[in-house]
Structure formats: structure tokens, C-alpha cells
Design an enzyme around this catalytic site. Structure first.
Site, PDB file in Angstrom:
ATOM      1  N   ARG A   1      13.219   0.442  10.070  1.00 29.71           N
ATOM      2  CA  ARG A   1      11.620   0.604  10.448  1.00 29.71           C
ATOM      3  C   ARG A   1      10.873   1.256   9.418  1.00 29.71           C
ATOM      4  NH1 ARG A   1      14.008   1.887  15.641  1.00 29.71           N
ATOM      5  NH2 ARG A   1      13.825   0.173  17.068  1.00 29.71           N
TER       6      ARG A   1
ATOM      7  N   LYS B   1       0.024  -5.823   0.568  1.00 29.58           N
ATOM      8  CA  LYS B   1       0.675  -7.209   1.162  1.00 29.58           C
ATOM      9  C   LYS B   1       1.849  -7.355   0.450  1.00 29.58           C
ATOM     10  CE  LYS B   1      -3.463 -10.304   1.435  1.00 29.58           C
ATOM     11  NZ  LYS B   1      -3.908 -11.578   0.878  1.00 29.58           N
TER      12      LYS B   1
ATOM     13  N   GLU C   1      -6.626 -12.930 -13.422  1.00 28.67           N
ATOM     14  CA  GLU C   1      -7.041 -12.044 -12.122  1.00 28.67           C
ATOM     15  C   GLU C   1      -8.087 -10.944 -12.628  1.00 28.67           C
ATOM     16  OE1 GLU C   1      -6.561 -13.125  -9.283  1.00 28.67           O
ATOM     17  OE2 GLU C   1      -5.007 -14.493  -9.348  1.00 28.67           O
TER      18      GLU C   1
ATOM     19  N   LYS D   1     -10.274  -4.261  -6.974  1.00 33.21           N
ATOM     20  CA  LYS D   1      -9.329  -4.520  -5.914  1.00 33.21           C
ATOM     21  C   LYS D   1      -9.099  -3.623  -4.953  1.00 33.21           C
ATOM     22  CE  LYS D   1      -5.280  -6.728  -4.203  1.00 33.21           C
ATOM     23  NZ  LYS D   1      -4.318  -7.614  -4.155  1.00 33.21           N
TER      24      LYS D   1
ATOM     25  N   GLU E   1      -7.823  -8.000   5.791  1.00 29.10           N
ATOM     26  CA  GLU E   1      -8.305  -9.376   5.249  1.00 29.10           C
ATOM     27  C   GLU E   1      -9.382  -9.861   6.576  1.00 29.10           C
ATOM     28  OE1 GLU E   1      -5.622 -12.435   3.942  1.00 29.10           O
ATOM     29  OE2 GLU E   1      -6.456 -12.093   2.289  1.00 29.10           O
TER      30      GLU E   1
ATOM     31  N   ARG F   1     -12.390  -8.994   2.232  1.00 25.78           N
ATOM     32  CA  ARG F   1     -11.411  -9.444   1.248  1.00 25.78           C
ATOM     33  C   ARG F   1     -11.441 -10.944   0.628  1.00 25.78           C
ATOM     34  NH1 ARG F   1      -5.688  -6.154   1.916  1.00 25.78           N
ATOM     35  NH2 ARG F   1      -4.349  -7.100   0.223  1.00 25.78           N
TER      36      ARG F   1
ATOM     37  N   ASN G   1     -10.900 -14.121  -3.231  1.00 23.32           N
ATOM     38  CA  ASN G   1     -10.711 -15.738  -3.240  1.00 23.32           C
ATOM     39  C   ASN G   1     -11.121 -16.389  -4.441  1.00 23.32           C
ATOM     40  OD1 ASN G   1      -8.633 -17.601  -2.202  1.00 23.32           O
ATOM     41  ND2 ASN G   1     -10.191 -18.638  -1.155  1.00 23.32           N
TER      42      ASN G   1
ATOM     43  N   HIS H   1      -9.970 -19.355  -6.546  1.00 23.01           N
ATOM     44  CA  HIS H   1      -8.596 -19.757  -6.024  1.00 23.01           C
ATOM     45  C   HIS H   1      -8.583 -20.944  -5.185  1.00 23.01           C
ATOM     46  CE1 HIS H   1      -7.603 -15.891  -7.537  1.00 23.01           C
ATOM     47  NE2 HIS H   1      -5.961 -16.158  -6.917  1.00 23.01           N
TER      48      HIS H   1
ATOM     49  N   HIS I   1      -6.080 -23.383  -6.656  1.00 19.87           N
ATOM     50  CA  HIS I   1      -4.620 -23.893  -6.072  1.00 19.87           C
ATOM     51  C   HIS I   1      -4.635 -25.281  -6.100  1.00 19.87           C
ATOM     52  CE1 HIS I   1      -4.552 -19.695  -3.526  1.00 19.87           C
ATOM     53  NE2 HIS I   1      -3.841 -19.617  -4.545  1.00 19.87           N
TER      54      HIS I   1
ATOM     55  N   HIS J   1       0.398 -19.955 -12.732  1.00 19.42           N
ATOM     56  CA  HIS J   1      -0.688 -19.608 -11.563  1.00 19.42           C
ATOM     57  C   HIS J   1      -1.956 -19.019 -12.262  1.00 19.42           C
ATOM     58  CE1 HIS J   1      -2.493 -18.202  -7.818  1.00 19.42           C
ATOM     59  NE2 HIS J   1      -2.355 -16.978  -8.356  1.00 19.42           N
TER      60      HIS J   1
HETATM   61  P1  NAD Z   1       7.460 -12.431 -11.238  1.00 14.65           P
HETATM   62  O1  NAD Z   1       7.700 -11.296 -10.801  1.00 14.65           O
HETATM   63  O2  NAD Z   1       8.054 -13.418 -11.141  1.00 14.65           O
HETATM   64  O3  NAD Z   1       7.249 -12.042 -12.854  1.00 14.65           O
HETATM   65  C1  NAD Z   1       7.370 -13.228 -13.918  1.00 14.65           C
HETATM   66  C2  NAD Z   1       8.376 -12.940 -14.999  1.00 14.65           C
HETATM   67  O4  NAD Z   1       8.047 -12.105 -15.994  1.00 14.65           O
HETATM   68  C3  NAD Z   1       9.748 -13.052 -14.112  1.00 14.65           C
HETATM   69  O5  NAD Z   1      10.594 -13.760 -14.831  1.00 14.65           O
HETATM   70  C4  NAD Z   1      10.085 -11.478 -14.488  1.00 14.65           C
HETATM   71  O6  NAD Z   1      11.347 -11.346 -14.606  1.00 14.65           O
HETATM   72  C5  NAD Z   1       9.381 -11.499 -15.794  1.00 14.65           C
HETATM   73  N1  NAD Z   1       9.029  -9.994 -16.150  1.00 14.65           N
HETATM   74  C6  NAD Z   1       8.530  -9.067 -15.428  1.00 14.65           C
HETATM   75  N2  NAD Z   1       8.057  -7.778 -16.220  1.00 14.65           N
HETATM   76  C7  NAD Z   1       8.477  -8.375 -17.476  1.00 14.65           C
HETATM   77  C8  NAD Z   1       8.439  -7.545 -18.538  1.00 14.65           C
HETATM   78  N3  NAD Z   1       7.629  -6.288 -18.563  1.00 14.65           N
HETATM   79  N4  NAD Z   1       8.545  -8.151 -19.647  1.00 14.65           N
HETATM   80  C9  NAD Z   1       9.191  -9.351 -19.755  1.00 14.65           C
HETATM   81  N5  NAD Z   1       9.388 -10.102 -18.726  1.00 14.65           N
HETATM   82  C10 NAD Z   1       9.105  -9.381 -17.568  1.00 14.65           C
HETATM   83  O7  NAD Z   1       5.766 -12.794 -11.124  1.00 14.65           O
HETATM   84  P2  NAD Z   1       4.349 -11.995 -11.181  1.00 14.65           P
HETATM   85  O8  NAD Z   1       3.491 -13.056 -11.999  1.00 14.65           O
HETATM   86  O9  NAD Z   1       4.327 -10.681 -11.733  1.00 14.65           O
HETATM   87  O10 NAD Z   1       3.960 -12.152  -9.574  1.00 14.65           O
HETATM   88  C11 NAD Z   1       3.828 -13.303  -9.043  1.00 14.65           C
HETATM   89  C12 NAD Z   1       4.281 -12.926  -7.571  1.00 14.65           C
HETATM   90  O11 NAD Z   1       3.233 -11.981  -7.079  1.00 14.65           O
HETATM   91  C13 NAD Z   1       4.217 -14.300  -6.642  1.00 14.65           C
HETATM   92  O12 NAD Z   1       5.257 -14.025  -5.681  1.00 14.65           O
HETATM   93  C14 NAD Z   1       2.762 -13.908  -5.744  1.00 14.65           C
HETATM   94  O13 NAD Z   1       2.938 -14.457  -4.408  1.00 14.65           O
HETATM   95  C15 NAD Z   1       2.498 -12.521  -5.726  1.00 14.65           C
HETATM   96  N6  NAD Z   1       1.400 -12.084  -5.680  1.00 14.65           N
HETATM   97  C16 NAD Z   1       1.077 -10.991  -4.444  1.00 14.65           C
HETATM   98  C17 NAD Z   1      -0.052 -10.440  -4.428  1.00 14.65           C
HETATM   99  C18 NAD Z   1      -0.075  -9.551  -3.311  1.00 14.65           C
HETATM  100  O14 NAD Z   1      -1.173  -9.250  -2.975  1.00 14.65           O
HETATM  101  N7  NAD Z   1       1.038  -8.912  -2.631  1.00 14.65           N
HETATM  102  C19 NAD Z   1      -1.015 -10.875  -5.187  1.00 14.65           C
HETATM  103  C20 NAD Z   1      -0.801 -11.788  -6.174  1.00 14.65           C
HETATM  104  C21 NAD Z   1       0.400 -12.431  -6.518  1.00 14.65           C
END
Ligand code: NAD
Length: 350
Positions: free
Chosen positions: A106, A128, A170, A210, A220, A224, A228, A231, A235, A250
Site C-alpha cells: 500500500r 504520474k 519538452e 511543470k 489533470e 494541466r 499538451n 502533443h 502524437h 518521441h
Molecule cells: P527511458 O527511460 O527508456 O530512457 C531512454 C534510454 O536512455 C533507455 O535506453 C535508458 O536505459 C537510457 N538511459 C537513461 N539514462 C541514461 C544515461 N544517463 N546515459 C545513457 N543512457 C541512459 O525513456 P525516457 O525518454 O527517459 O522516458 C520515456 C518514458 O517516460 C515513457 O515511458 C513515457 O511514457 C514516460 N513519461 C512519463 C511522464 C510522466 O509524467 N510520468 C512524462 C513524460 C514521459
């Protein structure tokens, strides 16, 4: 309130955060890349004795199997509600690690140490968490904030440039939601020569945008939606690229989406023409172009009508009167969207 710390020294920052907490055991969640590249940079006595849980890298691993693996690791290694989880990784680790922490017994407290630029300015902040499920992105999850987020530029030196630019898109969005000065400051970057100090200053500004929006609309309900920006079209570009069998990062899709939605802001809200042109040139020079012809418009509009943020099947976009003067919840007429896509092709020299 989430405690957000900015530092060039991750070990010191983490020690400062952990010293004032009480916990019986620390668990660190990393992916296979951040275990190799980021964890060794954390020379904190607290982390030395932590139990490290490693998950597979990348979006494909943000799923129920990985979550189950994390829950099992927590259970078999004695995690209790008095334990603490530290997520060291990109958005996949902070999303999945945050959800694992919140659902195990929990809820355990957790700290995020984002190691990608995207996670630093977006995923790790704002509360999130979740996983992909049944083919749907972020289908299962909940709102749950990390108690602390420690943002250190020290992690980014190993980040592939494509990942860096993805997160930077972003930051551009946040700057446009904030003010003109922040927007211009980001357009001055030379991706071949980035000073850590300059980046940390820009990150503080960006994360604050943010964090402020999230604080005013944590679940949201309306405001919030501003986040977007870029996006709806981004998307659609991402989906079209996927359909073509040539996926794009992305953040690149968001950069192109920002250009189109800025054009719409020009057409419908008198957004400054020079700013629109400057953004388009910056994106073209640093992100390249996403190639479309008018034969793609029907498919792009189909994706926009079915965007998960669309209401009643209408195309919905966040628009700007100017940088910092934001309009959410705009229904876009398909003919306006097509006009914006025409101008996008001109500005991108397609
Ligand atoms: P990720 O976590 O997959 O990282 C991208 C790649 O970089 C991975 O292969 C990872 O191993 C590598 N990596 C991470 N740190 C590194 C470093 N310091 N040096 C070298 N390689 C490194 O992806 P991301 O782009 O960080 O995040 C995308 C994810 O975040 C998606 O799943 C998306 O849905 C989520 N997201 C969530 C929110 C939210 O509000 N919670 C907002 C935006 C995105």
C-alpha cells in the site's frame, strides 16, 4: 509539496536528502544501462548498502512482467512500509519504479533521480506513475509523487544526443508556456557545446513551469492540459511514423508538433510571426524534418481525432496568444489543421 533539488553533485545532494529521512532499508531501481552508467556516479554511503533491482532498458520493459519482477524483489528482500525506494533512470524507471513503490504494501516512499533530460523535466516530476498494459501506453497507473526529485546534470554526459534532444523538446514546450525570454534562451543552444552550469539554470526554469502547473492542477482537471502543447500533432506524427515502419524519437515528434501548433497559434491566436519562424528554423536545423505530403493529411487527422486527449472525437489543441499566454481546450477545425500542415511543409522546406 515535492522537494526538487538541483545539483551538479548527485552524491552530496542524495546524502543531504537521505540524512533527514528514517528508513530501515533502501532499494535502488535502475535499468541495465543506468546500472552501468549512472549508478557508479552515485557515491553515497546510503546507496552502497542498498539492494539494487535491475530492470530491462526501454519502453518495451515498462510492463506488468517487469513490475512483477520488482514486487518480487522487494518482497523477497524484506521491503516494508518503512523502506525507501530510489529510482535512478529515465522515464521508464521513474514511471514503473514509482508505481511499484506506491502499490507495494500500500505504498513506500520513493525518491527520483532522473538520468535522462526527459525524465528530469517531465517524467520524474509531477506525480504520474504507471506501466503500459494490453497494448495501451500508461494504461495502468496512479498519481503518486516522489517525496524528492534530485536533478543532476552529471548524468547526462553519457546520454545519446538523440535522447538529449528529445528531452530538450519538452524544455522548449515549457519555455513557450512560460515567457518569451525563456523561449529565446533555449533557441540559443549549440548542441555541440553545452555547459553544465548553463543547462542547470535552464533546467531550474523548465522544471518550475511543470511543477507550478502540476501544483495548481494535480489530477489533470484542466490547467494541466497546457502541457499538451505540441502533443496533439506530435502524437499524430509519431503514429504515422510507426505506421510507416520508421519510428521517430518521441521528443522529435513533439518538436515537429510544436511547430505545427505554433502555426495554428499564429493562424487562430495572432501568435508572433517572427517567433513562429524562429522556432521552425531551430527545429529544422536541429531535429531535421518529418516528411509529409498532402496525401498524409487524412491519416494524420484520423490520428488527431482519436488522440487520447481528444474530447468527443474533435481535434483538441493547446494554443498560445504569445509565449506564456496559454489557451487550453481549443477545438480545431480540420480545414485549419490542413492549412497549418501546408505552412509546416513550407517552413520545413518540404
Ligand atoms: P527511458 O527511460 O527508456 O530512457 C531512454 C534510454 O536512455 C533507455 O535506453 C535508458 O536505459 C537510457 N538511459 C537513461 N539514462 C541514461 C544515461 N544517463 N546515459 C545513457 N543512457 C541512459 O525513456 P525516457 O525518454 O527517459 O522516458 C520515456 C518514458 O517516460 C515513457 O515511458 C513515457 O511514457 C514516460 N513519461 C512519463 C511522464 C510522466 O509524467 N510520468 C512524462 C513524460 C514521459
Amino acid at each position: 509539496m515535492q522537494n526538487i533539488v538541483f545539483s551538479t553533485d548527485i552524491s552530496e545532494a542524495l546524502d543531504n536528502v537521505l540524512t533527514v529521512k528514517s528508513f530501515n532499508r533502501i532499494f535502488v531501481i535502475v535499468d541495465e544501462n543506468t546500472r552501468r552508467l549512472a549508478l557508479p556516479l552515485v557515491n553515497s554511503g546510503h546507496v552502497e548498502h542498498a539492494h539494487v533491482i535491475t530492470i530491462g532498458a526501454g519502453e518495451v520493459n515498462k510492463n506488468l512482467n517487469t513490475l512483477t519482477h520488482v514486487w518480487i524483489e522487494l518482497g523477497t528482500n524484506g521491503a516494508t512500509r518503512h523502506s525507501l525506494i530510489i529510482n535512478i533512470g529515465g522515464g521508464v524507471v521513474t514511471d514503473l519504479g514509482g508505481f511499484a513503490a506506491t502499490t507495494f504494501k500500500r505504498g513506500l516512499p520513493f525518491v527520483n533521480c532522473p538520468t535522462t533530460l526527459l525524465a528530469a523535466v517531465d517524467a520524474a516530476v509531477g506525480g504520474k506513475t504507471g506501466i503500459n498494459f494490453a497494448g495501451m501506453k500508461n494504461e495502468i497507473g496512479c498519481f503518486a509523487k516522489a517525496s524528492d526529485v534530485i536533478i543532476s546534470t552529471g548524468f547526462f554526459s553519457t546520454l545519446p544526443i538523440e535522447e538529449f534532444k528529445s528531452g530538450y523538446a519538452e524544455m522548449l514546450k515549457h519555455a513557450m508556456l512560460s515567457d518569451t525570454a525563456a523561449f529565446h534562451a533555449l533557441l540559443d543552444i549549440d548542441f555541440n557545446r553545452i555547459s553544465g552550469e548553463w543547462l542547470l539554470t535552464q533546467l531550474k526554469t523548465s522544471v518550475k513551469v511543470k511543477a507550478d502547473i502540476v501544483q495548481r492542477d494535480p489530477h489533470e482537471q484542466g490547467l494541466r492540459q497546457a502541457l499538451n502543447l505540441g502533443h496533439t500533432v506530435g502524437h499524430a506524427f509519431e503514429s504515422l511514423a510507426l505506421q510507416r515502419g520508421k519510428p521517430v524519437p518521441h521528443g522529435y515528434a513533439i518538436a515537429w508538433g510544436l511547430v505545427v501548433e505554433t502555426i495554428l497559434s499564429r493562424l487562430l491566436r495572432q501568435f508572433d510571426s517572427n517567433h513562429m519562424q524562429r522556432l521552425a528554423t531551430f527545429v529544422r536545423e536541429n531535429y531535421g524534418i518529418f516528411n509529409i505530403t498532402c496525401d498524409d493529411y487524412a491519416e494524420l487527422l484520423h490520428f488527431m481525432h482519436h488522440d487520447k486527449k481528444s474530447m468527443n472525437g474533435e481535434i483538441n489543441c493547446t494554443l498560445l496568444n504569445s509565449c506564456g499566454n496559454v489557451n487550453t481546450g481549443n477545438t480545431i477545425d480540420p480545414s485549419d489543421m490542413k492549412a497549418a500542415l501546408d505552412i509546416y511543409r513550407d517552413l520545413m522546406h518540404i
